[in-house]
Design an enzyme around this catalytic site. Structure first.
Site, PDB file in Angstrom:
ATOM      1  N   GLY A  98     -21.450  10.573   5.632  1.00  0.00           N
ATOM      2  CA  GLY A  98     -20.983  10.547   6.880  1.00  0.00           C
ATOM      3  C   GLY A  98     -19.516  10.946   7.155  1.00  0.00           C
ATOM      4  CD1 TRP A 141     -17.630  -5.742   5.418  1.00  0.00           C
ATOM      5  CD2 TRP A 141     -17.934  -3.566   5.645  1.00  0.00           C
ATOM      6  NE1 TRP A 141     -18.214  -4.917   4.223  1.00  0.00           N
ATOM      7  CE2 TRP A 141     -18.202  -3.625   4.381  1.00  0.00           C
ATOM      8  CE3 TRP A 141     -17.680  -2.339   6.144  1.00  0.00           C
ATOM      9  CZ2 TRP A 141     -18.623  -2.582   3.630  1.00  0.00           C
ATOM     10  CZ3 TRP A 141     -18.295  -1.112   5.254  1.00  0.00           C
ATOM     11  CH2 TRP A 141     -18.638  -1.292   4.223  1.00  0.00           C
ATOM     12  CE  LYS A 179      -3.017   2.377   3.309  1.00  0.00           C
ATOM     13  NZ  LYS A 179      -4.314   2.888   2.182  1.00  0.00           N
ATOM     14  CG  HIS A 195     -14.989   4.602  -4.696  1.00  0.00           C
ATOM     15  ND1 HIS A 195     -16.422   4.396  -4.820  1.00  0.00           N
ATOM     16  CD2 HIS A 195     -14.599   4.034  -3.291  1.00  0.00           C
ATOM     17  CE1 HIS A 195     -16.892   4.010  -3.647  1.00  0.00           C
ATOM     18  NE2 HIS A 195     -16.023   3.641  -2.914  1.00  0.00           N
TER      19      HIS A 195
END
Length: 745
Positions: A421, A550, A19, A683
């Site tokens: 949110g 999740w 990442k 995204h």
């Protein structure tokens, strides 16, 4: 001797090196050659690990710069025409996945019923598949230098690949167009020394797979005829395979079956003798959860299977992409709990222990692992306690009555604007949180900093003229992990990261015991935000189904009991928010569709349990309190009745990358409650145009009334930068105001 195979290994690295390298490249802080060097070193490290763990067949091609389905699209030149100006290079690859300033990204969908997302291949009239580069060959040659003939190429099969694509006009003809390309890939691999080649065809664990069996015969007859030297493994996972009486006759060397999620059906097929002349690659260690395997139970299963197959190879039930890398850093956990966990590296060890035991050698390590498993099962934090549901209200007043009371209380305009949110988590927020976690920042100073961010973003939202505000969730790393840190029965890891999409990783909490509400979850931040504005501020909670889906859930009680335990905890928090004057409370069920079983015959029971749990959490509020929910990436036409049954006053749906598909669902099914269809894609860093948002609103209003429609981005904004977030929301508000004027006229 029985062999051990692996289907796939986590890409992220023990410390999320994958990442960090990719995001440094995106930010312009790492040259492409340095990115490639770092990723190569990661690949080699992963190969060496698996070799040292005793894996006989080590996957090659599971590693990716973003997504393995996108890799295949890129290899086969399935490139959307809007990216024609790009050279065929890494910039194009990432542009397809992420979009750019001029072009929207390709759609992103969940990989079957997991939280991993793949990039949807786009087929257009102009699409001309050809073998642009045999990247799998390059990876195989690299792997042979490290692990020799243990290297096993892995590729998504043509039938699954086309099933996951968009724009398909003639399914079988499209598959046929790809076969010469697959043939060339396979032949190149065989010429380079490959023997086993794993072809992933998980579409054959779905109901759709039943319609594709004849095509499978044609495809695999072609492969067997054209590349006769190859030892093909027809790999399935996530459920039992369909039509095994027919699929078992395909001319392949072996079959990979999931004996965790499809045990009963797959075992029955084996005992019918369907694989007596085949090698069976048995998925007997759970590739999707993190609990240590029950060695004795699994060994008994293998002894049942063994007499009915030509040769047996042991493997995980799926790729280990869906679990963290290693437990070795989780030293903060209770020793009994830690010793009962099994991440990717530990699962490889379990496979080695089982292989040795199956061959008659129960080693010292086997008995030690068995002892650790037994200690976890006996732990006093594992009960099956569930509060009585007898006193819980499960139905609210009719929606029309609630709608009138809420309209009077909230005084919102038509087409109210809001966000989902979360707002951007800046480097400064991450820096402060890290300092706080390390003890270098006091609790009071950290809380003051969070309040400063809340205050700043309430002001930003008011300047934007949004109608319903949020506090921004700056105190949360993740919408599920945050609650896992505050509810009894949960724990969190230090480095238990799992890839979700692209470079985004999540750290699912672990549900190890009974779940209870023992402290306020988000009350302080929400009430503070509401004190700063006269506009309504939404309370933001995650729902019981999403928390379960999740999280790494406990495996010793039923899912319905787990749903209900969490629902009761969320219900307690909702009551605190309502008592504190919060008029709108959002209970996100982003992962409701994701958890849907892959077989239709199993789906209604899951949906019934999900609806019941949501109602346990939300139905005790007053009629004038508005309940919202949010969902992601869903084929809503399949579950529209259950969505309606949730009885949420407003639902927002992530739709921007597939807006037309979602609209079609509501063109054919009446939905009477409030709804917001995401009008732009969060995204991608691309700022939407005003015209695009107006078109999305207008199309939505063709099948939804202006009184019920809300305008919002399609998901939370945590991963976006502040400047692009504000710019996009300015466009959203401006577009909404223009549509309101059109409606007034």
């Amino acid at each position: 001797m029985v062999k051990v195979s692996n289907l796939g290994y986590p890409r992220l690295g023990e410390q999320r090196e994958w990442k960090q390298a990719i995001e440094a490249f995106w930010a312009g802080n790492l040259e492409q050659k340095d990115l490639e060097k770092q990723l190569k070193q990661l690949r080699i490290n992963h190969l060496k690990k698996q070799k040292e763990a005793g894996i006989d067949l080590i996957p090659v091609g599971d590693f990716s710069c973003y997504d393995h389905v996108l890799d295949l699209s890129f290899q086969f030149n399935i490139i959307p025409k809007r990216f024609d100006e790009y050279e065929r290079n890494l910039d194009l690859y990432f542009a397809i996945a992420r979009g750019d300033k001029d072009n929207v990204a390709s759609s992103m969908k969940k990989w079957f019923n997991t939280n991993y997302h793949y990039i949807v291949p786009e087929w257009e009239v102009e699409t001309k598949p050809h073998l642009q580069n045999n990247y799998l060959l390059d990876l195989y040659l690299e792997a042979r230098e490290v692990v020799g003939d243990k290297a096993k190429p892995v590729i998504t099969g043509p039938i699954t690949y086309v099933s996951l694509s968009s724009g398909i006009v003639d399914f079988e003809a499209t598959v046929q167009r790809l076969l010469p390309l697959y043939k060339q890939v396979f032949q190149d691999l065989i010429d380079a020394g490959a023997t086993y080649i794993q072809i992933d065809e998980p579409i054959f664990v779905t109901d759709e797979g039943e319609l594709l069996v004849d095509i499978a015969k044609s495809v695999y007859d072609f492969f067997a005829r054209e590349v006769p030297q190859a030892h093909f493994i027809f790999q399935t996972y996530f459920e039992s395979a369909v039509c095994l009486d027919k699929l078992s006759k395909l001319p392949v060397t072996g079959f990979g079956l999931d004996f965790i999620h499809g045990r009963a059906e797959n075992l029955a097929a084996v005992k019918q003798g369907l694989f007596r002349e085949k090698e069976l690659f048995a998925g007997i260690v759970n590739g999707r959860n993190i609990w240590a395997v029950n060695l004795e139970e699994t060994l008994a299963l293998l002894e049942e299977i063994g007499p009915f197959v030509k040769r047996l190879t042991l493997q995980p039930s799926s790729s280990l992409l869906h679990v963290p890398v290693t437990t070795k850093y989780e030293t903060h956990l209770d020793p009994v709990l830690k010793n009962g966990l099994s991440f990717a590296d530990e699962k490889l060890k379990e496979l080695e222990l089982l292989a040795s035991a199956f061959d008659g050698n129960k080693t010292k390590g086997y008995h030690e692992a068995l002892s650790r498993f037994s200690a976890l099962q006996a732990a006093d934090f594992r009960h099956v306690a569930l509060e009585s549901l007898a006193e819980v209200k499960l139905e609210r007043s009719p929606y029309k009555l609630r709608q009138a009371l809420q309209a009077e209380k909230l005084q919102l305009p038509i087409l109210p604007t809001t966000t989902i949110g979360s707002f951007p988590q800046s480097p400064e927020i991450r820096k402060k949180r890290l300092a706080w976690k390390r003890g270098n920042l006091s609790d009071s100073d950290y809380k003051d900093f969070i309040k400063t961010e809340i205050r700043r973003w309430i002001a930003i939202q008011e300047d934007l003229d949004l109608d319903v505000l949020v506090h921004g969730e700056f105190e949360r790393v993740d919408m599920v992990e945050f609650f896992g840190q505050k509810l009894a029965g949960f724990t969190t890891t230090k480095l238990g990261w799992v890839q979700s999409y692209g470079s985004r990783a999540v750290k699912p909490p672990i549900i190890y015991g009974d779940v209870k509400h023992i402290q306020p979850l988000s009350l302080e931040e929400t009430v503070y935000a509401q004190s700063l504005t006269k506009k309504p501020v939404k309370g933001m909670l995650t729902g019981p189904i999403t928390i379960t889906n999740w999280s790494f859930e406990r495996d010793d009680i039923s899912r319905s009991d787990l749903f209900n335990q969490i629902a009761l905890a969320i219900k307690d928090e909702i009551q605190l928010l309502e008592q504190s004057g919060i008029a709108i409370i959002q209970v996100d069920e982003a992962a409701l569709r994701e958890g849907l079983p892959l077989r239709q015959q199993k789906q209604q029971a899951y949906l019934d349990d999900a609806v019941a749990a949501f109602k346990i959490a939300t139905s005790s509020v007053k009629d004038e309190t508005q309940i919202h929910t949010h969902m992601c990436y869903s084929k809503f036409d399949e579950i529209i009745d259950s969505i309606r049954a949730l009885d949420a006053d407003v639902i927002s749906i992530e739709t921007s990358r597939s807006h037309g598909d979602i609209i079609e669902s509501f063109e054919t099914a009446v939905y009477p409650l409030g709804i917001g269809l995401g009008v732009y894609d969060i995204h991608s860093p691309r700022i939407p145009t005003k015209e695009e948002i107006i078109v999305n609103i207008q199309r939505s209003l063709k099948c939804l009334s202006k009184e019920q429609f809300w305008v919002n981005p399609d998901c939370g904004l945590k991963t976006r930068r502040e400047a692009e977030t504000i710019a996009a929301l300015e466009v959203l508000v401006s577009a909404t105001k223009e549509v309101r004027q059109q409606l007034d006229n």
